[in-house]
Enzyme design. Sequence first.
Site, mmCIF file in Angstrom:
data_model
loop_
_atom_site.group_PDB
_atom_site.id
_atom_site.type_symbol
_atom_site.label_atom_id
_atom_site.label_comp_id
_atom_site.label_asym_id
_atom_site.label_seq_id
_atom_site.Cartn_x
_atom_site.Cartn_y
_atom_site.Cartn_z
ATOM 1 N N LYS A 19 0.806 -1.233 0.000
ATOM 2 C CA LYS A 19 0.000 0.000 0.000
ATOM 3 C C LYS A 19 0.830 1.270 0.000
ATOM 4 C CE LYS A 19 -0.595 -0.067 4.998
ATOM 5 N NZ LYS A 19 -1.281 -0.854 6.034
ATOM 6 N N ARG A 68 -7.320 -1.259 17.218
ATOM 7 C CA ARG A 68 -7.812 -0.866 15.901
ATOM 8 C C ARG A 68 -8.866 -1.902 15.531
ATOM 9 N NH1 ARG A 68 -3.899 0.316 10.815
ATOM 10 N NH2 ARG A 68 -4.464 -1.845 10.354
#
Length: 353
Positions: free
Chosen positions: A36, A129
């Site tokens: 990414k 998260r």
Amino acid sequence: MSYPELLIDREKLIHNVRTILKMGQDSNVQIHFVTKCLSGWRPFLEVLHEAGVEYFADSRVENLREMSDLGLSRMMLRVPMISNANDVVRYSDLSLNSDLSAIEALSDAALALDREHGVILMVEMGDLREGFMPDEMFDVASRVLNLRGVWLAGIGANFNCYGGVIPEERQLEELSAMAEDIRRRFNVPLPIVSGGNTGSLYMLSENRLPLGITHLRVGEGYLLGIETSFRKRLHDLFTDVFTVRAEIVELRRKPSVPTGLIGPNSFNEIPVFEDRGQIWRAILAIGEQDVRCDTLEPKDSTIAFLGASSDYMMLDITHAVRDFKVGDVLEFSPDYAALLRASTSPYVEKRLV
Ligand SMILES: *Cc1c(COP(=O)(O)O)cnc(C)c1O
């Protein structure tokens, strides 16, 4: 050639990739290489593939689409948006998940598109998260096993992100035990037990990764050559695969402290200045729209960062070794945040060298 530019050293990148590949192979740990940070830039993806990468992971379907024809597996890292379920199934064969309704949407999409899709259930293990709470896992696993469009590929956890929690043997042993419980209870193979990201590499490199952890997702480690739990260099990996280059557009001796009434700067912060008297200042044609300036490290360590706005970066070059002039190009080492922004900015040209 146009500046700013992001240079990528091909040979160093290949060395880093092969070293991490081998670390995984030696311990029987499958590694998905996380791409990414390079925004799906095709020439970069091709170098990874050439270096031997078969398992790719990314957080964006746009990037996964770029690699549709590369490698054996593509994993979607960001938990899927329900509105995006079709593309997730189309461009990845595995995804990390933390919501049952999203998994149901993936199942429907997979049935409609006649595709196989494997679901990895994320478990919350302290970093706060994404992830199901541990006590939800049996129930969620049982529901996923009842869906016709997806198969239950594994479980995983994430660390070193929101909470900065360092993964240790303790959590990974717990994850591994949880996988074993699910296998026994439902009689499924559950091949993937994903024990984190680059922050878990220190355990792999010290042969301390708990038994039963079969998988890691690694980005920063092969890109910047470090593990992110203690920020130590990994083996003989290169920490200088990437270089950012920018051009000087003004060079002048000016005071180090502004004159006048001081209000907010371009980012609505009240700046603070250290009086260093008159200094030689370089203004570079690179700014916050191109890169994260304050974490970009000048390769000449005598050069100091002063400040940045959208399009300019100011440096103190009073003590620099080289004699600069307008038009000269300065080199910097980006950290992860700077690299991410440089790679994402349409104003920064990427170049393999
Ligand atoms: C980005 C990401 C990774 C890769 O993290 P690195 O620290 O770069 O290795 C792994 N897992 C998830 C879920 C991610 O979003």
